[in-house]
Motif scaffolding. Structure first.
Motif, PDB file in Angstrom:
ATOM      1  N   ALA A 380       0.826  -1.210   0.000  1.00  0.00           N
ATOM      2  CA  ALA A 380       0.000   0.000   0.000  1.00  0.00           C
ATOM      3  C   ALA A 380       0.860   1.260   0.000  1.00  0.00           C
ATOM      4  N   ARG A 381       1.938   1.259   0.793  1.00  0.00           N
ATOM      5  CA  ARG A 381       2.818   2.439   0.831  1.00  0.00           C
ATOM      6  C   ARG A 381       3.429   2.689  -0.546  1.00  0.00           C
ATOM      7  N   ARG A 382       3.835   1.635  -1.198  1.00  0.00           N
ATOM      8  CA  ARG A 382       4.439   1.810  -2.520  1.00  0.00           C
ATOM      9  C   ARG A 382       3.407   2.270  -3.540  1.00  0.00           C
ATOM     10  N   ALA A 383       2.177   1.786  -3.393  1.00  0.00           N
ATOM     11  CA  ALA A 383       1.115   2.264  -4.283  1.00  0.00           C
ATOM     12  C   ALA A 383       0.872   3.755  -4.068  1.00  0.00           C
ATOM     13  N   LEU A 384       0.877   4.196  -2.810  1.00  0.00           N
ATOM     14  CA  LEU A 384       0.675   5.618  -2.515  1.00  0.00           C
ATOM     15  C   LEU A 384       1.795   6.475  -3.073  1.00  0.00           C
ATOM     16  N   ALA A 385       3.010   5.909  -3.147  1.00  0.00           N
ATOM     17  CA  ALA A 385       4.161   6.668  -3.663  1.00  0.00           C
ATOM     18  C   ALA A 385       4.226   6.666  -5.178  1.00  0.00           C
ATOM     19  N   SER A 386       3.316   5.947  -5.826  1.00  0.00           N
ATOM     20  CA  SER A 386       3.378   5.818  -7.291  1.00  0.00           C
ATOM     21  C   SER A 386       2.837   7.036  -8.018  1.00  0.00           C
ATOM     22  N   GLY A 387       2.028   7.842  -7.328  1.00  0.00           N
ATOM     23  CA  GLY A 387       1.359   8.953  -8.000  1.00  0.00           C
ATOM     24  C   GLY A 387      -0.064   8.627  -8.404  1.00  0.00           C
ATOM     25  N   GLY A 388      -0.466   7.350  -8.304  1.00  0.00           N
ATOM     26  CA  GLY A 388      -1.846   6.986  -8.570  1.00  0.00           C
ATOM     27  C   GLY A 388      -2.751   7.424  -7.423  1.00  0.00           C
ATOM     28  N   HIS A 389      -3.990   7.792  -7.755  1.00  0.00           N
ATOM     29  CA  HIS A 389      -4.916   8.267  -6.709  1.00  0.00           C
ATOM     30  C   HIS A 389      -6.340   8.124  -7.200  1.00  0.00           C
ATOM     31  N   PRO A 390      -7.228   7.611  -6.334  1.00  0.00           N
ATOM     32  CA  PRO A 390      -6.947   7.097  -4.993  1.00  0.00           C
ATOM     33  C   PRO A 390      -6.379   5.687  -5.034  1.00  0.00           C
ATOM     34  N   VAL A 391      -5.827   5.250  -3.902  1.00  0.00           N
ATOM     35  CA  VAL A 391      -5.430   3.851  -3.736  1.00  0.00           C
ATOM     36  C   VAL A 391      -6.581   3.143  -3.027  1.00  0.00           C
ATOM     37  N   ILE A 392      -7.156   2.165  -3.696  1.00  0.00           N
ATOM     38  CA  ILE A 392      -8.346   1.469  -3.195  1.00  0.00           C
ATOM     39  C   ILE A 392      -7.938   0.068  -2.753  1.00  0.00           C
ATOM     40  N   ALA A 393      -7.923  -0.178  -1.461  1.00  0.00           N
ATOM     41  CA  ALA A 393      -7.567  -1.491  -0.929  1.00  0.00           C
ATOM     42  C   ALA A 393      -8.830  -2.338  -0.847  1.00  0.00           C
ATOM     43  N   ILE A 402      -6.653  -7.124   8.007  1.00  0.00           N
ATOM     44  CA  ILE A 402      -5.978  -6.419   6.915  1.00  0.00           C
ATOM     45  C   ILE A 402      -6.177  -4.915   7.053  1.00  0.00           C
ATOM     46  N   GLU A 403      -7.397  -4.506   7.399  1.00  0.00           N
ATOM     47  CA  GLU A 403      -7.656  -3.071   7.566  1.00  0.00           C
ATOM     48  C   GLU A 403      -6.815  -2.496   8.700  1.00  0.00           C
ATOM     49  N   ALA A 404      -6.641  -3.281   9.775  1.00  0.00           N
ATOM     50  CA  ALA A 404      -5.812  -2.813  10.887  1.00  0.00           C
ATOM     51  C   ALA A 404      -4.363  -2.642  10.440  1.00  0.00           C
ATOM     52  N   ALA A 405      -3.888  -3.532   9.574  1.00  0.00           N
ATOM     53  CA  ALA A 405      -2.508  -3.435   9.081  1.00  0.00           C
ATOM     54  C   ALA A 405      -2.303  -2.197   8.220  1.00  0.00           C
ATOM     55  N   LEU A 406      -3.392  -1.656   7.669  1.00  0.00           N
ATOM     56  CA  LEU A 406      -3.312  -0.459   6.816  1.00  0.00           C
ATOM     57  C   LEU A 406      -3.612   0.822   7.590  1.00  0.00           C
ATOM     58  N   SER A 407      -3.771   0.700   8.890  1.00  0.00           N
ATOM     59  CA  SER A 407      -4.154   1.845   9.713  1.00  0.00           C
ATOM     60  C   SER A 407      -3.193   3.018   9.524  1.00  0.00           C
ATOM     61  N   GLY A 408      -3.772   4.223   9.365  1.00  0.00           N
ATOM     62  CA  GLY A 408      -2.964   5.437   9.241  1.00  0.00           C
ATOM     63  C   GLY A 408      -2.554   5.783   7.829  1.00  0.00           C
ATOM     64  N   LEU A 409      -2.791   4.882   6.867  1.00  0.00           N
ATOM     65  CA  LEU A 409      -2.433   5.153   5.474  1.00  0.00           C
ATOM     66  C   LEU A 409      -3.628   5.774   4.747  1.00  0.00           C
ATOM     67  N   ASP A 410      -3.335   6.640   3.787  1.00  0.00           N
ATOM     68  CA  ASP A 410      -4.376   7.353   3.044  1.00  0.00           C
ATOM     69  C   ASP A 410      -4.925   6.473   1.919  1.00  0.00           C
TER      70      ASP A 410
END
Length: 541
Positions: A380-393, A402-410
């Motif tokens: 997810a962090r690498r997806a956020l750094a790619s320039g793509g938006h939004p990142v949909i998990a 899984i949602e807890a593991a992504l906590s704090g990410l946009d």
């Protein structure tokens, strides 16, 4: 135009199609046969059972070469340097750089090949493009399923002994730097210029031999030029003010130092005010002011060639005008009418994280850790750094964990309640959260830890250059991999996907052009089994 092949192409009764090559994918209901598949007796029986009585297919003549064999023969016939040849697949062979340097190509050889027959094509990068190891520099593509062997033989004779393309590696060189000083020039500007030049030279395998700063007077500058030229392989001079005349300070000092000024000015913008000179057989470049920035300008074109051992003459510089308009400069004194703004191409990222990890034998692979971080969070962090938006998990199995593991990410989280039915339901779920004005959606598997933001950025850049209308797919050595970017033109078809299949058949059978982007082994590395996890350096948390 001569025929590319004597092969028979068209509709065939199914009972006569054994051994023929499918021209279009067909489905028996239970399975799908892809374009390019050679039909077997078992395939014929299955198609007849499904009620399919005719297929569009091709039969090769005795003098034909199959598309892969023809592509391989052409690739092997090319005379190339510092380039690796990839394997043949679907009539294509790709070529990859082995060195950091400049790509060089003989247009006459390439144009000559492309003029023989439209069935045989070759495309390359532009002459003197910068390349890195592993970067694709050329591709051969056979358009039909086969070509007459005589066509390939003709090309082999035509190119025999002629260098086609290659890489001119950057050579380790020492570069001297001289800057002149006026009261109006801040020391911070000079310091930044040195840092920028060091970055340019180091990326070209060179080093800065030393720097001198002297007053903006020809007498002082000529002595600095002589001294630094004796310590280096080439010399770069930055004047405190732009050159305005052949008798100005920098060109005058080069001559007074015993050197020669070959050319002043160049038809590359930015970069017009470059000086090309020589002292004791060593290049001396009077740098334009824009070279104080790392943004590409005409100075880079000259420096890169010199550091790759490619001589630069006044004739070469004069020939740089076509393609030499690199960018507009907002600070120009001449008023210019602004062009209407063009909306940038946008890409959403669908991070598929709903799977059940059946092959892991119990644990959820996405919660396994690499360097102390869950794989799904790393992806997810690498997806956020790619320039793509939004990142949909897209979540499903163990959605809460899984949602807890992504906590704090946009990231946008979307729960796929039908995740057990297969990957297509996750792709459809992601599509529901793609903004209406987004041009494409990257489908990114969350279990591919070798993918870096740079890989994803490159795919998005290629998609943008294609105007957002093409499928862009990651490959390794010509083999299809992940991720893939799907254009909006396919969104309607995606909504109708069903079962445990992705979008591959939409890509292969759709009308959107497909661009394959070589990104290396990362396109094929995923974590499905405990052995895969250990190989990737991961551990079960």
């Amino acid at each position: 135009m001569r025929e590319a092949s004597c092969m028979i192409f068209g509709e065939l009764p199914i009972e006569e199609a054994e051994g023929a090559i499918l021209a279009h994918s067909v489905s028996t209901g239970a399975s799908s046969l892809r374009k390019g598949h050679v039909l077997t007796r078992g395939d014929i029986d299955a198609l007849q059972a499904a009620g399919i009585l005719r297929v569009t297919a091709a039969r090769l003549a005795a003098t034909d070469l199959g598309e892969d064999e023809a592509a391989s023969r052409l690739a092997d016939a090319l005379r190339i340097d510092d380039v690796r040849i990839g394997p043949a697949s679907t009539g294509r062979v790709n070529f990859f750089a082995l060195e950091n340097g400049l790509f060089t190509v003989d247009p006459a050889v390439i144009n000559g090949i492309n003029a023989v027959d439209p069935a045989v094509t070759i495309a390359t990068l532009k002459n003197h493009d910068r390349v890195q190891p592993g970067q694709m520099v050329a591709t051969v593509k056979i358009i039909p399923f086969a070509v007459d062997a005589a066509i390939i033989e003709r090309i082999e004779k035509q190119i025999a002994g002629r260098a086609a393309f290659g890489i001119r590696p950057f050579r380790p060189q020492s570069i001297g730097l001289v800057q002149t000083v006026l009261p109006s020039v801040k020391p911070s500007v000079l310091d930044k210029t040195k840092r920028v030049m060091e970055a340019r030279v180091i990326r070209n395998a060179g080093m800065i031999a030393g720097e001198m700063r002297v007053s903006h007077r020809a007498a002082d500058l000529k002595e600095a030029i002589r001294q630094m030229a004796s310590l280096s392989d080439a010399l770069i001079v930055f004047g405190a003010s732009a050159v305005a005349d052949p008798a100005d300070i920098v060109p005058q000092a080069i001559r007074e130092a015993g050197g020669t000024v070959h050319h002043i000015g160049m038809p590359v913008d930015p970069g017009n005010l470059l000086i090309l000179g020589e002292l004791d057989g060593k290049p001396v470049i009077g740098a334009p002011g824009c070279a104080r920035s790392l943004k590409e300008n005409g100075f880079d074109w000259v420096l890169d060639r010199l550091m790759a051992g490619i001589g630069v003459t006044p004739r070469d510089i004069v020939g740089m005008g076509v393609g030499g308009l690199l960018m507009e400069i907002p600070t120009r004194p001449q008023p210019r009418q602004a062009e209407p703004a063009v909306r940038p191409v946008t890409v959403a990222v669908a991070l598929l994280a709903a799977g059940q990890s059946r092959r892991m034998g119990g644990p959820n692979k996405l919660l396994a850790q690499i360097s102390g971080e869950p794989i799904v969070r790393l992806s997810a962090r690498r997806a956020l750094a790619s320039g793509g938006h939004p990142v949909i998990a897209v979540l499903g199995h163990m959605a809460g964990e899984i949602e807890a593991a992504l906590s704090g990410l946009d990231v946008v989280t979307a729960v796929n309640g039908a995740y057990a039915t297969g990957i297509s339901s996750s792709i459809r779920t992601a599509l529901l959260h793609v903004p209406a004005d987004t041009d494409g959606m990257m489908v990114l598997l969350a279990d591919m830890p070798a993918l870096a933001p740079e890989h994803l950025k490159r795919l998005i850049e290629v998609f943008a250059k294609a105007g957002g209308s093409a499928v862009v797919r990651a490959t390794f050595d010509g083999k299809r991999g992940n991720p893939v970017i799907l254009p909006r033109s396919l969104f309607g078809s995606i909504e109708r996907l069903a079962g445990d299949i992705g979008a591959r058949h939409l890509i292969e059978n759709g009308d959107a052009p497909v661009i394959d982007v070589e990104i290396g082994p990362a396109a094929m590395v995923d974590v499905d089994t405990p052995d895969d996890l250990r190989t990737a350096g991961g551990v079960i948390a």
